[in-house]
Motif scaffolding. Structure first.
Motif, PDB file in Angstrom:
ATOM      1  N   THR A 166      37.889  90.508  17.043  1.00  0.00           N
ATOM      2  CA  THR A 166      38.863  90.574  15.954  1.00  0.00           C
ATOM      3  C   THR A 166      40.227  90.087  16.418  1.00  0.00           C
ATOM      4  OG1 THR A 166      37.682  92.425  14.939  1.00  0.00           O
ATOM      5  CG2 THR A 166      39.980  92.127  14.308  1.00  0.00           C
ATOM      6  N   GLN A 167      40.627  90.521  17.598  1.00  0.00           N
ATOM      7  CA  GLN A 167      41.940  90.123  18.104  1.00  0.00           C
ATOM      8  C   GLN A 167      41.975  88.664  18.547  1.00  0.00           C
ATOM      9  OE1 GLN A 167      43.521  93.008  20.848  1.00  0.00           O
ATOM     10  NE2 GLN A 167      43.543  94.610  19.297  1.00  0.00           N
ATOM     11  N   TYR A 168      40.869  88.140  19.071  1.00  0.00           N
ATOM     12  CA  TYR A 168      40.832  86.705  19.391  1.00  0.00           C
ATOM     13  C   TYR A 168      41.082  85.891  18.125  1.00  0.00           C
ATOM     14  CZ  TYR A 168      38.683  87.598  24.008  1.00  0.00           C
ATOM     15  OH  TYR A 168      38.409  88.010  25.292  1.00  0.00           O
ATOM     16  N   GLU A 169      40.406  86.271  17.048  1.00  0.00           N
ATOM     17  CA  GLU A 169      40.574  85.539  15.793  1.00  0.00           C
ATOM     18  C   GLU A 169      42.029  85.576  15.333  1.00  0.00           C
ATOM     19  OE1 GLU A 169      37.824  87.135  12.936  1.00  0.00           O
ATOM     20  OE2 GLU A 169      36.082  86.535  14.119  1.00  0.00           O
ATOM     21  N   ALA A 170      42.657  86.732  15.475  1.00  0.00           N
ATOM     22  CA  ALA A 170      44.025  86.892  14.989  1.00  0.00           C
ATOM     23  C   ALA A 170      45.073  86.300  15.927  1.00  0.00           C
ATOM     24  CB  ALA A 170      44.321  88.375  14.756  1.00  0.00           C
ATOM     25  N   GLN A 171      44.813  86.338  17.232  1.00  0.00           N
ATOM     26  CA  GLN A 171      45.872  86.010  18.186  1.00  0.00           C
ATOM     27  C   GLN A 171      45.668  84.735  18.980  1.00  0.00           C
ATOM     28  OE1 GLN A 171      46.737  89.465  20.623  1.00  0.00           O
ATOM     29  NE2 GLN A 171      46.367  90.831  18.910  1.00  0.00           N
ATOM     30  N   SER A 172      44.431  84.352  19.251  1.00  0.00           N
ATOM     31  CA  SER A 172      44.259  83.197  20.141  1.00  0.00           C
ATOM     32  C   SER A 172      43.536  82.015  19.500  1.00  0.00           C
ATOM     33  CB  SER A 172      43.528  83.613  21.420  1.00  0.00           C
ATOM     34  OG  SER A 172      42.196  83.996  21.144  1.00  0.00           O
TER      35      SER A 172
ATOM     36  N   GLY B  25      43.984  80.493  16.657  1.00  0.00           N
ATOM     37  CA  GLY B  25      44.944  79.525  16.114  1.00  0.00           C
ATOM     38  C   GLY B  25      45.582  78.682  17.201  1.00  0.00           C
ATOM     39  N   ILE B  26      45.885  79.322  18.310  1.00  0.00           N
ATOM     40  CA  ILE B  26      46.487  78.589  19.437  1.00  0.00           C
ATOM     41  C   ILE B  26      45.477  77.603  20.019  1.00  0.00           C
ATOM     42  CG2 ILE B  26      47.500  78.805  21.746  1.00  0.00           C
ATOM     43  CD1 ILE B  26      48.554  81.575  20.822  1.00  0.00           C
ATOM     44  N   TYR B  27      44.206  77.998  20.042  1.00  0.00           N
ATOM     45  CA  TYR B  27      43.165  77.088  20.531  1.00  0.00           C
ATOM     46  C   TYR B  27      43.136  75.810  19.682  1.00  0.00           C
ATOM     47  CZ  TYR B  27      38.604  75.101  21.521  1.00  0.00           C
ATOM     48  OH  TYR B  27      37.592  74.239  21.858  1.00  0.00           O
ATOM     49  N   PHE B  28      43.155  75.982  18.367  1.00  0.00           N
ATOM     50  CA  PHE B  28      43.104  74.815  17.482  1.00  0.00           C
ATOM     51  C   PHE B  28      44.380  73.982  17.586  1.00  0.00           C
ATOM     52  CE2 PHE B  28      39.935  77.638  15.443  1.00  0.00           C
ATOM     53  CZ  PHE B  28      38.830  76.841  15.697  1.00  0.00           C
ATOM     54  N   GLU B  29      45.502  74.648  17.802  1.00  0.00           N
ATOM     55  CA  GLU B  29      46.742  73.898  18.042  1.00  0.00           C
ATOM     56  C   GLU B  29      46.620  73.080  19.316  1.00  0.00           C
ATOM     57  OE1 GLU B  29      49.780  76.871  18.139  1.00  0.00           O
ATOM     58  OE2 GLU B  29      49.753  77.182  15.965  1.00  0.00           O
TER      59      GLU B  29
ATOM     60  N   THR C 116      49.272  70.202  19.589  1.00  0.00           N
ATOM     61  CA  THR C 116      50.554  70.817  19.236  1.00  0.00           C
ATOM     62  C   THR C 116      50.842  72.080  20.042  1.00  0.00           C
ATOM     63  OG1 THR C 116      49.550  72.041  17.405  1.00  0.00           O
ATOM     64  CG2 THR C 116      50.505  69.882  16.890  1.00  0.00           C
ATOM     65  N   ASN C 117      49.958  72.423  20.964  1.00  0.00           N
ATOM     66  CA  ASN C 117      50.177  73.551  21.860  1.00  0.00           C
ATOM     67  C   ASN C 117      49.450  73.230  23.160  1.00  0.00           C
ATOM     68  OD1 ASN C 117      51.047  76.103  22.768  1.00  0.00           O
ATOM     69  ND2 ASN C 117      50.721  76.987  20.734  1.00  0.00           N
ATOM     70  N   THR C 118      49.516  74.135  24.108  1.00  0.00           N
ATOM     71  CA  THR C 118      48.940  73.851  25.422  1.00  0.00           C
ATOM     72  C   THR C 118      47.737  74.740  25.717  1.00  0.00           C
ATOM     73  OG1 THR C 118      50.306  75.475  26.560  1.00  0.00           O
ATOM     74  CG2 THR C 118      51.232  73.245  26.296  1.00  0.00           C
ATOM     75  N   GLN C 119      46.919  74.269  26.627  1.00  0.00           N
ATOM     76  CA  GLN C 119      45.788  75.069  27.091  1.00  0.00           C
ATOM     77  C   GLN C 119      46.293  76.354  27.733  1.00  0.00           C
ATOM     78  OE1 GLN C 119      43.107  73.059  29.779  1.00  0.00           O
ATOM     79  NE2 GLN C 119      41.881  74.893  30.113  1.00  0.00           N
ATOM     80  N   ALA C 120      47.376  76.267  28.455  1.00  0.00           N
ATOM     81  CA  ALA C 120      47.947  77.448  29.120  1.00  0.00           C
ATOM     82  C   ALA C 120      48.357  78.505  28.100  1.00  0.00           C
ATOM     83  CB  ALA C 120      49.132  77.045  29.988  1.00  0.00           C
ATOM     84  N   ALA C 121      48.903  78.092  26.973  1.00  0.00           N
ATOM     85  CA  ALA C 121      49.294  79.056  25.935  1.00  0.00           C
ATOM     86  C   ALA C 121      48.073  79.749  25.369  1.00  0.00           C
ATOM     87  CB  ALA C 121      50.077  78.353  24.830  1.00  0.00           C
ATOM     88  N   TRP C 122      47.010  78.977  25.132  1.00  0.00           N
ATOM     89  CA  TRP C 122      45.773  79.564  24.625  1.00  0.00           C
ATOM     90  C   TRP C 122      45.178  80.537  25.643  1.00  0.00           C
ATOM     91  CZ3 TRP C 122      40.698  78.134  26.482  1.00  0.00           C
ATOM     92  CH2 TRP C 122      39.675  78.840  25.847  1.00  0.00           C
TER      93      TRP C 122
ATOM     94  N   GLN D  48      43.990  86.041  27.579  1.00  0.00           N
ATOM     95  CA  GLN D  48      44.170  87.050  28.624  1.00  0.00           C
ATOM     96  C   GLN D  48      44.909  88.271  28.092  1.00  0.00           C
ATOM     97  OE1 GLN D  48      42.688  86.794  31.731  1.00  0.00           O
ATOM     98  NE2 GLN D  48      43.174  88.970  31.669  1.00  0.00           N
ATOM     99  N   ALA D  49      45.853  88.069  27.193  1.00  0.00           N
ATOM    100  CA  ALA D  49      46.578  89.195  26.605  1.00  0.00           C
ATOM    101  C   ALA D  49      45.625  90.099  25.825  1.00  0.00           C
ATOM    102  CB  ALA D  49      47.700  88.689  25.709  1.00  0.00           C
TER     103      ALA D  49
END
Length: 103
Positions: free
Chosen positions: A63-69, A71-75, A80-86, A91-92
């Motif tokens: 549930t939290q992956y869907e909400a928090q990570s 979107g960053i993966y698709f970015e 428009t975002n980095t692998q490190a951010a994802w 990890q968070a």
């Protein structure tokens, strides 16, 4: 305290039984297999309880992956975002929802 219904549901899924409350003395065994003893059920409880806790952690993480990570993966995939951010977002979620210690 052993949750007999959870042990029976998990480990004796193909057997027929009934239980009133959580009192082993009320366990009625309707299957042709041998009725497990209270000692056998008590011995299985730590593993069943651990597996239930792991399942809960994994459900919460999904549930939290869907909400928090996610979107960053698709970015990241769109550039428009980095692998490190994802990876940091993943990890968070893991850090916030650790697995229980093994029994």
């Amino acid at each position: 305290m052993t949750d007999y219904a959870q042990v029976l549901t998990s480990r004796y899924a193909g057997d027929q039984w009934s239980l009133d409350g959580n009192d082993y003395a009320t366990l009625n065994w309707f299957s042709s297999t041998t009725k497990p003893t209270q000692t056998e059920l008590d011995a299985q409880w730590p593993a069943v309880n651990y597996n239930n806790q792991v399942a809960q952690v994994e459900s919460t993480r999904r549930t939290q992956y869907e909400a928090q990570s996610d979107g960053i993966y698709f970015e990241w995939q769109r550039g428009t975002n980095t692998q490190a951010a994802w990876e940091a977002a993943v990890q968070a979620v893991k850090d916030a929802n650790p697995y229980p210690p093994t029994p």
